[in-house]
Structure formats: structure tokens, C-alpha cells
Design a protein around this motif. Structure first.
Motif, PDB file in Angstrom:
ATOM      1  N   HIS A 561      15.632  19.181  29.673  1.00  0.00           N
ATOM      2  CA  HIS A 561      14.764  19.874  28.727  1.00  0.00           C
ATOM      3  C   HIS A 561      13.313  19.392  28.773  1.00  0.00           C
ATOM      4  CE1 HIS A 561      18.269  21.744  26.941  1.00  0.00           C
ATOM      5  NE2 HIS A 561      18.821  20.559  26.720  1.00  0.00           N
ATOM      6  N   GLY A 562      13.105  18.077  28.848  1.00  0.00           N
ATOM      7  CA  GLY A 562      11.760  17.535  28.742  1.00  0.00           C
ATOM      8  C   GLY A 562      10.862  17.876  29.913  1.00  0.00           C
ATOM      9  N   VAL A 645      12.835  12.991  19.077  1.00  0.00           N
ATOM     10  CA  VAL A 645      13.028  14.395  19.443  1.00  0.00           C
ATOM     11  C   VAL A 645      14.352  14.570  20.185  1.00  0.00           C
ATOM     12  CG1 VAL A 645      10.573  14.965  19.496  1.00  0.00           C
ATOM     13  CG2 VAL A 645      11.654  14.069  21.554  1.00  0.00           C
ATOM     14  N   THR A 646      15.291  13.667  19.936  1.00  0.00           N
ATOM     15  CA  THR A 646      16.604  13.763  20.572  1.00  0.00           C
ATOM     16  C   THR A 646      17.265  15.089  20.220  1.00  0.00           C
ATOM     17  OG1 THR A 646      16.816  11.377  20.295  1.00  0.00           O
ATOM     18  CG2 THR A 646      18.810  12.598  20.885  1.00  0.00           C
ATOM     19  N   GLY A 647      17.784  15.758  21.221  1.00  0.00           N
ATOM     20  CA  GLY A 647      18.452  17.023  21.004  1.00  0.00           C
ATOM     21  C   GLY A 647      17.535  18.225  21.018  1.00  0.00           C
ATOM     22  N   PHE A 648      16.221  18.010  21.171  1.00  0.00           N
ATOM     23  CA  PHE A 648      15.298  19.134  21.236  1.00  0.00           C
ATOM     24  C   PHE A 648      15.586  19.974  22.482  1.00  0.00           C
ATOM     25  CE2 PHE A 648      13.288  17.991  17.624  1.00  0.00           C
ATOM     26  CZ  PHE A 648      11.936  18.257  17.497  1.00  0.00           C
ATOM     27  N   ILE A 653      10.525  21.618  22.485  1.00  0.00           N
ATOM     28  CA  ILE A 653       9.565  20.650  23.027  1.00  0.00           C
ATOM     29  C   ILE A 653       8.242  21.338  23.329  1.00  0.00           C
ATOM     30  CG2 ILE A 653       9.072  19.095  24.953  1.00  0.00           C
ATOM     31  CD1 ILE A 653      12.067  18.496  25.086  1.00  0.00           C
ATOM     32  N   VAL A 654       8.298  22.547  23.904  1.00  0.00           N
ATOM     33  CA  VAL A 654       7.075  23.302  24.169  1.00  0.00           C
ATOM     34  C   VAL A 654       6.312  23.533  22.865  1.00  0.00           C
ATOM     35  CG1 VAL A 654       6.174  25.557  24.856  1.00  0.00           C
ATOM     36  CG2 VAL A 654       7.902  24.422  26.266  1.00  0.00           C
ATOM     37  N   ASP A 659       1.779  22.299  19.148  1.00  0.00           N
ATOM     38  CA  ASP A 659       1.323  21.902  17.811  1.00  0.00           C
ATOM     39  C   ASP A 659       0.369  20.718  17.898  1.00  0.00           C
ATOM     40  OD1 ASP A 659       4.414  22.624  16.006  1.00  0.00           O
ATOM     41  OD2 ASP A 659       2.645  23.853  16.384  1.00  0.00           O
ATOM     42  N   HIS A 660       0.736  19.710  18.689  1.00  0.00           N
ATOM     43  CA  HIS A 660      -0.115  18.523  18.793  1.00  0.00           C
ATOM     44  C   HIS A 660      -1.358  18.793  19.629  1.00  0.00           C
ATOM     45  CE1 HIS A 660       3.534  16.577  17.250  1.00  0.00           C
ATOM     46  NE2 HIS A 660       2.717  15.646  16.826  1.00  0.00           N
TER      47      HIS A 660
END
Length: 667
Positions: A561-562, A645-648, A653-654, A659-660
Motif C-alpha cells: 500500500h505505501g 497509519v497501520t492498516g491504511f 495513504i494518498v 492533506d499534509h
């Protein structure tokens, strides 16, 4: 809405570096003028509806005035009860979500930290409560109710008390409950669920994938039309007050065509802001405007009957609470009167039409807050300031009208509402200076509302994108000005009120659906019933339940995912001309870097982090398992606190990166 003026796109041409990998030179990328980023069905659908109404208003102003009058009467007779019941329902839902178990849910991941310190966040909510409406109605509404109350005898002490109760009701928690529900829906589904920042996202629990089809398009079109006519109403009120102020100060004629000319001038300033990208300049001007407005209020408080005003504030609040339920549900069903259409129902429709605008602003600044913090803050902070503002101006005006003005303020307000504040200020010291300041305040509120409103509408029309080309914002800015001008020519304030009532009707239904979808999603989240985008194998799911995550588990999540999420963001940045953006990795982490010409690079780092298990756990770990568990964490910038952010999923994640990135861009 001075605070909304600072909500701009993520990137501006020339503000960030560009170039090939490994180079240190920076180049400015000029976007083609006609590059577009929009949902064509929403963009042109909303434009067509607005265009037809504008054409009718310009070609046949007399007929359109008659149409608006009949339409308003039909809406009041048929749906007046619906507006009143809906606003009461929004307030009830807000209280339910804030005080119930859903109040502990976060607008973001469970361990998300707020983007802004608590005091700064409250200050921005305070700024969100300021705008053209408070300048226009601060004196006009209390005096109007005092001179022509719905129930009490005109010009009496009972009328004065009733005037302030009605004013508090119109500008109190009812208005902010509407804003809170729209803003909460936007914030929850964008920050926690990783969906685009559009109204259709809030209906995903009810419609599923159908939000990306014609139904979702219709929702966004109604949101744009409601916002467009709500902003046009504010601009119409604002330009009427500017014209009255200039007439008072310089003798400039106070006519509809003069107001159209003033709309053109102020909208030209708003368009220049959009074209030149004066983000910081407009934001600083908005902040200065807010300070000047507060200073004007303090001036009136000091030179006016200070002791009386402080006592009146307390008593007004008590009377507001005493009449709360009666005023919430009052429709004068047994004794119909036009007063409801001109005041309460107009306000409820105006707040509903404005809700995407204000809601998007408060949603953007509220990531990391709990639902309880969000609702209580949104309901109480702007309302508290508004009550103080209305007491200072309204009660001072009533006191002067009873005394030295000898009814002159009431008479002026009955003739023209937009002149109220200037006839009020001439009874206080330094009238020329304070009247000039009032005109400048309304003008700047006008510019920032038009500028920020065009951004909000364009964001909705572009499927949640906030880096749209400037020509699209100029387009909506121009359409806002044309709408306000056409409605003024078609019938003045009555046409503005009728258009707002009509535009808000379908959007009221949408907000009701947003409330139902929000309750459904929040209850599902509390029960752990959310469904992952990609379902892991059965063995992996059991492992998550009965054993803490290992380093290998986190490595698998990062790879699955990351890395794809950061790569997707990097590819989008490159497509926008930010070629130096890069994704790098080592054995411990993967990170995205967006260089900045001034050395203030953006860094988003995903890594693995271990933590000890509790000494006593409800489940026994398998033999040989270490007494630690591993988590995937995200860190933005050096020295910042890692977030779990485990399980994102990849999509979440995107959304977190964007947002940041937005917060970094606004610093």
C-alpha cells in the motif's frame, strides 16, 4: 467569511521547483491558459442552470421579478414547514453526534493529530463567523424588529426585547448547525475515509459507487447552484451597503445601475486576486479586516452605553434560551404573516445555500479533531461572538433610537435597510471616520467572499481538486458577479431572497441525506464494520486478531500500500510540472520529497516502528513471539511526531499525503 479567503490550491505556478532529476536549477512552469481540470457534467450543468436564470433576469427583468415573487410565495406556502423542521433536525443531529459515542471519533485516522493548535483553530472558527451579513444586519435587523415586531407593540420595551430574541435566533446555533452538518460530512469522508472533498462523497454509505454517476453529479450541481445564489445574495447586500455608504459620505447616487457598476469594480479586484495569485496578500487583508471589525465593535462598546450593553448581553442570552424551542418551531400557522418569508425562512434558506462554502472551510481546518470537538467548537465559538456583536450594535441602536435619535434610525431603516449602520454611526463620535471604515470593511469582505467562493465552487465542479487552473476560478468569480447584478436589476433584495429560497430547497434534501449517511457510517465505524478496499487472506486476518504485527507484516503493508501510494502522488506531481519530486527508500522506510525553491522541502516518510505490548493482554501471544508489536507510521518533516497509519489502504495513504501537502503549502 474572511477566514475562507486563505483556502487556496495546493500549488501556484513558479512557487515550487521544477527540473530533471539530479539538477539544482529551478524553472517556472506556465500552465496553458485553457488547460482544464473539471467534471464536465457538473461544471457545464451548473453553468447552464445559472445561465438560463441570468438570461431571463436580464432580458425580462419585470417578468422575472414577477416570477421570483410568485415562486417565493409558492415555496413559503408549500415548503415553509419543511425549512423549519429541517433546520431543527440538523441541530438535533448535531447534538446527537456530539454527545453520543460518535463524539469520540476523529476526523482522520484514530491517532491523527490536529493540523492546527486548539487556540488557532478556535480563532479561525471565529473568523469564519465574520462577513458581509454581520455588517449589513448588525443594526438593520434589531431596529427593524423593534420598529415592526411580529408580536409586540412597535417601539416599546417589549418590542426591544423581542427584537433581540429574534436576532439571536436567526444568527445563533441554528445557522451553525447547518454549517456543522455539511462541514462534518465533508471532513469525515475526506479526512477519515480518503474520499474527494465534494458533497457527493458524503452520500457514499447510501449510494456506494453510484456517487460517481448521474446522482452524484446532480448532488454537486445543486450544491454549486445553492452556493452561487447564496454568495450572490451576500454580494447584493454588500454592494447595496457600499452604495449607501458612498452616498452618505460623498453624495454618490444610490441607484441599481450604480450598484451594478460597483459590483463590476469589486469583482474586478477579486478577479485580479485570482489571476495574480495574491494568496498571502488577500489572507493578510482578511486578517486586517477582521481586526478592524473587532476594533469597530469595541469602539461602539466603549462610546456607547457600556454598562447597559453588558447587562443586555446577559439578559438577551437568557431570553434566547427561554424562547429557544418556541422560536425553533414557530411558523405562525394559526396567524399567517409575510414576516416569516422576509426573515426566518429567508435566513434558513440563506444558511443552507451558504453551507457548502462555510462547510468546506471549516472541514479543511479541522483534520485531527474529534467529532465532539468539531461540533461544539463550530456551534459555540462563532455564535458567542455573533451574540456579542449583535448586542453591541443592535442594543446601542435601539437605545439611541429611544433617546437622542428620537426615532430617526427606525425611520431610516424602514426606508432602506442598507443605510442602517450609517444613520446609526452618525449618532456616535467620529461618524465620518467610522462610516468610511464600515464601507472599507464591507468592500474587503466582498472581495474575499467572491474570491473564496469561486474557489469553493470550482473545487466542487472539479471533483474535489484544489489545484485547478485560474481561468476556472475567474469564470466562477465572473458568474457570481453577473448573478448578483442580474438579481439586483430584476427586483433588488426581494429577488435575492426569492432566488435563495428556491436554490436552497433541493439542497435541503441533500443535507438530510448527508446526515443519514453520516450517522450510518459513524455507527458502522464504532462497531468495526468498515470494509477494507482490499481484503487480506484469511490467515493474515486471523494473525491480526490473535497476534501482534511483526516487522514482516509491516514490510508487507508498506510494499502493498505505501510504496504504490507515494509513487502515485509523485507521478501526479510530475504531471503538474514538479519534476524534482521523488520517492526514495532504504531498508527501514520509504519517503516522498517535494523540493522547494527556498529550501523548505516537503517530506512524507513511511516507516516501521516497534512498541512494547502491555504487561497484561487479553490474548496470549504464540510461543516464541516477542513482547513487542510493529506499526506502520507516517512522519511529515523532520522532528515531527510519527502517526500510526497501520492498516491504511493505498487510497487512504494518498489522502493523508495530500492533506499534509495542503497544510505545508498554506504555511
Amino acid at each position: 467569511m474572511s477566514g475562507a479567503g486563505s483556502n487556496r490550491g495546493a500549488f501556484a505556478a513558479g512557487r515550487l521547483p521544477r527540473g530533471g532529476a539530479g539538477t539544482s536549477s529551478f524553472a517556472i512552469r506556465f500552465q496553458p491558459m485553457l488547460r482544464s481540470k473539471m467534471n464536465p457534467r457538473v461544471f457545464w450543468g451548473a453553468s447552464a442552470i445559472a445561465g438560463v436564470l441570468l438570461l431571463v433576469a436580464l432580458v425580462a427583468p419585470g417578468a422575472s421579478d414577477l416570477f421570483f415573487g410568485r415562486a417565493q410565495a409558492w415555496v413559503i406556502d408549500t415548503f415553509g414547514w419543511f425549512y423549519v423542521a429541517s433546520v431543527a433536525g440538523f441541530l438535533a443531529v448535531a447534538a446527537y453526534l456530539a454527545l453520543g459515542p460518535t463524539g469520540r471519533l476523529k476526523l482522520g485516522p484514530d491517532d491523527a493529530e490536529p493540523d492546527f493548535p486548539y487556540v488557532s483553530w478556535l480563532a479561525m472558527l471565529f473568523a469564519a463567523g465574520m462577513g458581509i451579513g454581520l455588517m449589513y444586519f448588525a443594526v438593520a435587523e434589531p431596529i427593524q424588529h423593534y420598529a415592526a415586531p411580529p408580536e409586540a407593540a412597535p417601539g416599546t420595551l417589549d418590542a426591544a426585547r423581542e427584537a433581540m430574541v429574534i436576532t439571536f435566533t436567526h444568527w445563533g446555533v441554528h445557522a451553525w448547525a447547518v454549517y456543522a452538518m455539511v462541514g462534518l460530512s465533508l471532513a469525515y469522508f475526506a479526512h477519515r475515509k480518503g474520499l474527494p472533498l465534494t458533497l457527493r462523497s458524503g452520500l457514499s454509505p447510501l449510494l456506494g459507487k453510484r456517487i460517481n454517476g448521474p446522482i452524484g453529479d446532480a448532488v454537486d450541481i445543486f450544491a454549486i447552484c445553492g452556493t452561487l445564489f447564496g454568495i450572490a445574495t451576500s454580494l447584493g447586500l454588500g454592494v447595496s451597503q457600499i452604495n449607501s455608504g458612498l452616498n452618505y459620505l460623498t453624495g454618490l447616487p444610490n441607484t441599481p445601475w450604480m450598484q451594478v457598476g460597483l459590483i463590476a469594480l469589486v469583482m474586478a479586484a477579486a478577479t485580479a486576486s485570482v489571476l495574480t495569485g495574491l494568496d498571502k496578500g488577500v489572507r493578510r487583508l482578511s486578517e486586517l479586516n477582521l481586526v478592524l471589525a473587532v476594533l469597530l465593535m469595541l469602539f461602539v462598546l466603549v462610546v456607547g452605553p457600556t454598562g447597559f450593553l453588558l447587562k443586555a448581553l446577559v439578559q438577551n442570552f437568557g431570553l434566547y434560551l427561554d424562547h429557544f424551542f418556541v422560536r425553533t418551531f414557530n411558523l405562525y400557522a394559526y396567524e399567517p404573516r409575510g414576516w416569516m418569508a422576509n426573515w426566518t425562512l429567508f435566513y434558513w434558506a440563506w444558511w443552507i445555500a451558504w453551507s457548502p462554502f462555510v462547510g468546506m472551510f471549516i472541514a479543511r481546518i479541522s483534520r485531527g479533531r474529534t467529532v465532539r470537538q468539531f461540533i461544539i467548537g463550530v456551534l459555540l465559538v462563532p455564535t458567542g461572538f455573533t451574540f456579542l456583536w449583535m448586542t453591541v450594535f443592535g442594543n446601542t441602536a435601539i437605545s439611541l433610537d429611544m433617546g437622542q435619535a428620537a426615532g430617526a434610525i427606525s425611520q431610516a431603516v424602514q426606508t432602506d435597510l442598507s443605510t442602517a449602520i450609517f444613520h446609526f454611526l452618525e449618532n456616535l463620535p467620529g461618524a465620518a471616520i467610522t462610516s468610511t471604515l464600515a464601507v472599507l470593511l464591507v468592500a474587503v469582505f466582498f472581495v474575499t467572499s467572491a474570491d473564496s467562493g469561486s474557489l469553493v465552487i470550482d473545487t466542487i465542479a472539479s471533483g474535489g481538486a484544489d489545484d485547478t487552473p485560474r481561468w476556472q476560478r475567474v469564470y466562477w468569480c465572473t458568474l457570481e458577479g453577473l448573478t448578483a447584478a442580474a438579481l439586483l436589476l430584476a427586483g433588488g433584495l426581494s429577488a435575492l431572497q426569492a432566488a435563495t429560497l428556491l436554490a436552497a430547497l433541493p439542497f435541503t434534501v441533500i443535507i438530510i441525506l448527508l446526515c443519514l449517511a453520516l450517522i450510518r457510517q459513524m455507527n458502522a465505524d464504532l462497531k468495526g464494520e468498515t470494509v477494507e478496499t482490499e481484503t487480506p487472506p484469511l490467515g493474515e486476518r486471523l494473525k491480526r486478531i490473535f497476534a501482534p504485527a511483526s516487522r514482516r507484516d509491516i514490510a508487507r503493508q508498506m510494499q502493498r500500500h505505501g510504496v504504490p501510494a507515494l509513487t502515485e502522488v509523485r507521478e501526479a506531481l510530475v504531471a503538474e510540472g514538479l519534476d524534482q519530486s521523488r520517492v526514495e527508500a532504504d531498508e527501514q522506510a520509504v519517503w516522498l520529497v517535494v523540493p522547494h525553491a527556498e529550501g523548505r522541502d516537503f517530506l512524507y516518510r513511511l516507516g516501521a516502528r516497534s512498541r512494547p505490548l502491555p504487561a497484561i493482554t487479553p490474548l496470549d501471544a504464540p510461543e516464541g513471539r516477542r513482547a513487542i508489536e510493529w506499526r506502520m507510521t507516517a512522519q511529515t518533516g523532520e522532528g515531527t511526531r510519527p502517526r500510526d497509519v497501520t492498516g491504511f489502504t493505498r487510497q487512504q495513504i494518498v489522502a493523508d499525503v495530500l492533506d499534509h501537502l495542503q497544510a505545508w503549502r498554506l504555511v
